[in-house]
Design an enzyme around this catalytic site. Structure first.
Site, PDB file in Angstrom:
ATOM      1  N   CYS A   2      12.626 -23.955  17.677  1.00 61.64           N
ATOM      2  CA  CYS A   2      12.235 -23.560  18.856  1.00 61.64           C
ATOM      3  C   CYS A   2      10.951 -22.878  18.749  1.00 61.64           C
ATOM      4  O   CYS A   2      10.603 -22.057  17.987  1.00 61.64           O
ATOM      5  CB  CYS A   2      13.198 -22.381  19.200  1.00 61.64           C
ATOM      6  SG  CYS A   2      12.687 -21.660  20.776  1.00 61.64           S
ATOM      7  N   GLU A 112      12.124 -28.400  23.771  1.00 60.09           N
ATOM      8  CA  GLU A 112      12.031 -29.245  22.754  1.00 60.09           C
ATOM      9  C   GLU A 112      11.244 -30.452  23.052  1.00 60.09           C
ATOM     10  O   GLU A 112      11.177 -30.998  24.270  1.00 60.09           O
ATOM     11  CB  GLU A 112      13.431 -29.483  22.297  1.00 60.09           C
ATOM     12  CG  GLU A 112      14.290 -28.434  21.923  1.00 60.09           C
ATOM     13  CD  GLU A 112      13.920 -27.683  20.714  1.00 60.09           C
ATOM     14  OE1 GLU A 112      12.651 -28.220  19.825  1.00 60.09           O
ATOM     15  OE2 GLU A 112      14.043 -26.700  20.257  1.00 60.09           O
TER      16      GLU A 112
END
Length: 235
Positions: A2, A112
């Site tokens: 992340c 992402e």
């Protein structure tokens, strides 16, 4: 991993959600769409005041990128933005924080990047209903050479669920509600194997997501444009 997330919720919304007076929230900009490593983030944790820590929680602003107490300088923080759930108890950088200094990093979505024939395509992921949630996190305290205390944090990641895995093989551990926050922060649970069992991916059935503009690629862009849908034909 992340590497970017957002917290677009307003100060008033967060104060109401956590039942904390607005004046007790940190002085920080609210309504952020592109939070990057080394920036300040909001976290929920047990109060660090010894006399009230078992009954009180606080929201504070910490630097994203964990600096272990034994680090020689703060540059290591830019490399420790994520901690893998599978090995968290094996890493000296994270083990003590896992046992003693857990926190919930406040968010309402994350990004992402998917590899495509035209390069990396960013995706925006969030919970259906678009409510704020939290990432399982850890925090540490580090003293600068000048003696100043710097508090930093890391986001814990886990293998991606079936929804996110079409884009990336890992995702942050999402704590979606008050019950999950309580279990993660519970002072009585320190050292318990039950804590580690929480570090799994949330069901893909409660998530949604879509391709977004590549404007999010630059941490200098921090506006609602970051979650504007991408032109699928050009992706």
């Amino acid at each position: 991993m992340c590497g970017r997330f957002l917290l677009k919720a307003t100060k008033a919304e967060l104060a109401a959600l956590f039942d904390i007076p607005e004046e007790n929230l940190p002085v920080i900009r609210f309504g952020r769409y592109n939070i990057a490593p080394t920036q300040q983030v909001l976290v929920l944790r047990q109060s660090t005041e010894v006399q009230i820590q078992d009954t009180h929680r606080e929201i504070v602003s910490l630097r994203w990128g964990l600096i272990p107490s034994w680090a020689k300088d703060k540059s290591i923080g830019s490399k420790l933005i994520n901690a893998r759930a599978e090995t968290i108890l094996e890493k000296p950088s994270f083990k003590q924080a896992f046992l003693k200094r857990r926190c919930v990093v406040l968010a309402d979505g994350f990004f992402e990047w998917q590899m495509t024939k035209n390069g990396k395509q960013p995706w925006y992921f969030y919970l259906k209903g678009e409510q704020p949630f939290g990432f399982a996190g850890l925090y540490e305290r580090w003293k600068t050479p000048e003696g100043e205390l710097l508090e930093t944090c890391v986001i814990i990641t886990t293998p991606a669920n079936d929804f996110v895995s079409k884009v990336h093989d890992r995702m942050p551990v999402i704590l979606p509600d008050r019950e999950s926050w309580d279990r993660w922060l519970d002072a009585e649970g320190k050292g318990s194997a039950k804590l580690h069992k929480q570090l799994i991916s949330i069901s893909g059935e409660v998530m949604d997501g879509y391709r977004v503009t590549t404007k999010v690629n630059s941490p200098r862009v921090d506006s609602a444009e970051c979650i504007s849908p991408a032109d699928v034909a050009a992706a």
